[in-house]
Design an enzyme around this catalytic site. Sequence first.
Site, mmCIF file in Angstrom:
data_model
loop_
_atom_site.group_PDB
_atom_site.id
_atom_site.type_symbol
_atom_site.label_atom_id
_atom_site.label_comp_id
_atom_site.label_asym_id
_atom_site.label_seq_id
_atom_site.Cartn_x
_atom_site.Cartn_y
_atom_site.Cartn_z
ATOM 1 N N LYS A 59 1.003 -8.855 -7.077
ATOM 2 C CA LYS A 59 0.288 -8.943 -5.803
ATOM 3 C C LYS A 59 -1.039 -9.666 -6.015
ATOM 4 C CE LYS A 59 -0.303 -5.505 -2.135
ATOM 5 N NZ LYS A 59 -0.555 -4.077 -1.953
HETATM 6 C C1 E4P Z 1 -0.356 -2.743 1.404
HETATM 7 O O1 E4P Z 1 0.185 -3.232 0.446
HETATM 8 C C2 E4P Z 1 -1.613 -1.970 1.339
HETATM 9 O O2 E4P Z 1 -1.617 -1.191 0.185
HETATM 10 C C3 E4P Z 1 -1.755 -1.005 2.481
HETATM 11 O O3 E4P Z 1 -0.722 -1.090 3.427
HETATM 12 C C4 E4P Z 1 -3.134 -0.907 3.022
HETATM 13 O O4 E4P Z 1 -3.139 0.048 4.043
HETATM 14 P P1 E4P Z 1 -4.478 0.738 4.591
HETATM 15 O O5 E4P Z 1 -5.128 -0.211 5.524
HETATM 16 O O6 E4P Z 1 -3.998 1.976 5.284
HETATM 17 O O7 E4P Z 1 -5.327 1.027 3.368
#
Ligand code: E4P
Length: 220
Positions: free
Chosen positions: A83
């Site tokens: 990522k």
């Molecule tokens: C995605 O890969 C992220 O980890 C995640 O969906 C972020 O979500 P949040 O805005 O609830 O922290």
Amino acid sequence: MKFFLDTANLEELKAGARWGIIDGVTTNPSLIAKEGVPLEDQIRRICDIIDGDVSAEVIATEADEMVAQGRELAKIHKNVVVKVPLTRDGITACSRLSRDGIRVNVTLCFSAGQALLAAKAGAYFVSPFAGRLDDIGGDGIGLIRDIVQIYKNYGFNTQVLAASLRHTAHVIEAAKAGAHIGTLPYKVIDGMFNHPLTDKGLDQFMKDYAKVFEVSSAAR
Ligand code: E4P
């Protein structure tokens, strides 16, 4: 629609795995830090629990460092998807890693223009953050709808991974918008099971049967 769990917590992953409906996992540096275990070790443990794509985010902001880290993360397990953030360096790293056959999830996507950049860089996933966009008065689900449409128009293979989903309605709307994947915190997917009519109906079925066949509650 595939369901990923958006957590690095092993207990939540084990509980989710029991349902047999989890297709993968997403993590980010904040979620890893919450567990207090270094990134590589925690990703290894997660891959032992869930047989599906596991996103592991680089802890770097410069392209060369992201590429080097990404290569190391990809060696942990065949299911690891590297990522990277949607920055100039992140897109550069995505292009280079993708050319080497390493699958990349481009994260922190907040506009359709950014999603186009990710697709052009050969991203395997792009992660639009619906909830965080809604938080600042934007239209998170509208963004997912736009990206799905644009990718269809040009036949991009990048899959749309709807992220930052905060409740059941978000999941339903992301599915209606055509997201390939939704990544859900444990409490969101757990909440999707609940319906008062399911509980009421099941209670009635058990009572009706027991009235005739006297099934004891202990035997149920
Ligand atoms: C995605 O890969 C992220 O980890 C995640 O969906 C972020 O979500 P949040 O805005 O609830 O922290």
